[in-house]
Design an enzyme around this catalytic site. Sequence first.
Site, PDB file in Angstrom:
ATOM      1  N   ASP A   1     -55.034  32.815  52.154  1.00 41.87           N
ATOM      2  CA  ASP A   1     -53.986  31.842  52.444  1.00 41.87           C
ATOM      3  C   ASP A   1     -53.405  32.208  53.800  1.00 41.87           C
ATOM      4  O   ASP A   1     -52.512  33.047  53.908  1.00 41.87           O
ATOM      5  CB  ASP A   1     -52.921  31.890  51.339  1.00 41.87           C
ATOM      6  CG  ASP A   1     -51.749  30.962  51.632  1.00 41.87           C
ATOM      7  OD1 ASP A   1     -51.720  30.371  52.730  1.00 41.87           O
ATOM      8  OD2 ASP A   1     -50.865  30.848  50.765  1.00 41.87           O
TER       9      ASP A   1
ATOM     10  N   TYR B   1     -46.464  34.823  48.071  1.00 35.01           N
ATOM     11  CA  TYR B   1     -45.919  33.461  48.157  1.00 35.01           C
ATOM     12  C   TYR B   1     -47.050  32.539  48.580  1.00 35.01           C
ATOM     13  O   TYR B   1     -47.684  32.754  49.609  1.00 35.01           O
ATOM     14  CB  TYR B   1     -44.766  33.371  49.165  1.00 35.01           C
ATOM     15  CG  TYR B   1     -44.268  31.958  49.296  1.00 35.01           C
ATOM     16  CD1 TYR B   1     -43.345  31.443  48.393  1.00 35.01           C
ATOM     17  CD2 TYR B   1     -44.767  31.106  50.283  1.00 35.01           C
ATOM     18  CE1 TYR B   1     -42.913  30.133  48.473  1.00 35.01           C
ATOM     19  CE2 TYR B   1     -44.350  29.786  50.368  1.00 35.01           C
ATOM     20  CZ  TYR B   1     -43.426  29.307  49.461  1.00 35.01           C
ATOM     21  OH  TYR B   1     -43.010  28.003  49.536  1.00 35.01           O
TER      22      TYR B   1
END
Length: 398
Positions: free
Chosen positions: A223, A133
């Site tokens: 991330d 995600y």
Amino acid sequence: MIWYPYQQMKTMKEPWKIVDAEGVYLYTEDNKMIDSVSSWWSVIHGYKHPVLNEAIKSQVDRFSHVMLGGLTHEPVQLLSDKLQQYLPGDLDYCFFSDSGSVAVEVALKMALQYYMNRGEKHRTKVLSLTNAYHGDTFKTMEVGDDEDYHFVLEAFGPNKNVIHIPTEVPALEEAFETYHEELNCFIVEPLLQGAGGMRMYDVSFLQRARQLCDQYGVLLIFDEVATGFGRTGNRFVADLVLPDILVLGKALTGGYIGHAATVANKKVYDGFYGDDPNKALMHGPTFMGNALACSVALKSVELFEQQNYMSKIRKIEEITKREMDGFADERIKEVRMMGGCVCVEVYDSETLQGYQQFAYEHGVFSRPFLNYMYAMVPYVIKEEELVQVLDTMKAWFR
Ligand SMILES: *Cc1c(COP(=O)(O)O)cnc(C)c1O
């Protein structure tokens, strides 16, 4: 009319209306509950923190916002200096934006343009993880692997420029062998995949990824929008394995205002640096470097550093292990723990139907999704409050 996120408006239950919030507590008119979600994992210092409140109040009396195109200001300079000093290695070049998704977009654009600037035009592919995600905007949906976005694939077909692999070393090695000439970057949520189901994996996978990226000249992007600032029990996973580009968001401002940073190392920065205006990074969100956000982010990082938050997180992990180790039920597939995150994965999502209301009645705000019941608490939580959160999770299965 408010259009709420991720929900069918027709069948959605009425949301609880929050009238006040302080420390780890959210207050409705007639209840108070511990926020075990930290408002989507961002409110690490709790609500209404006096130092953070003061940071915003004193900045708002000067100015709330000025654009960074042709202007600069002290809060953004202080924050970028702070991050430069605080982040590992030569992750020194800070590009600000207003949300995690945008910051990931910037990272992907940076990686692609880095190679375009060098004339390596064949490097158009992104390697990413299954169950990843990375946000809700279009490119982040593509590099992500979220069921909710498979309608995009249906509409446009699979993106030829994105390759997904599981967090397994053989798959990683195979992907590099096959695609290395075309890859510009490998993007991961390091150690903990959040919205994809609180999936945890070993640092050895990242170490091998770093080696392969070096060997084949591919940029490694972490991330850390969710994992940054201690959530995995590391300050940043980048302290263990150094990426070329690091993305921070969520907890960056202590959850006060949406803001994010895409931080590049010197190699990436130098790939844009020179006399050619066409090699400049072509990005500039209106609210990048917002003065209120930068002021509160600076104080948030200082609190994290000065009040030894890493020891608070170790304590949370210790208590969680003590309370959850050996907890089992035939409906539970696995209980996973890492740093300030605990997840109970059940076999059947039906098992969690009604849990949110149950938790509310036990003074805990929780937001399970799919097969996952989890807690990512504010780090300022007291032992008895954390035990209350974990007891509530366990009580649901009794
Ligand atoms: C939440 C999240 C994002 C998106 O951040 P927004 O601020 O919601 O746009 C990106 N990556 C990860 C890993 C996240 O958890």
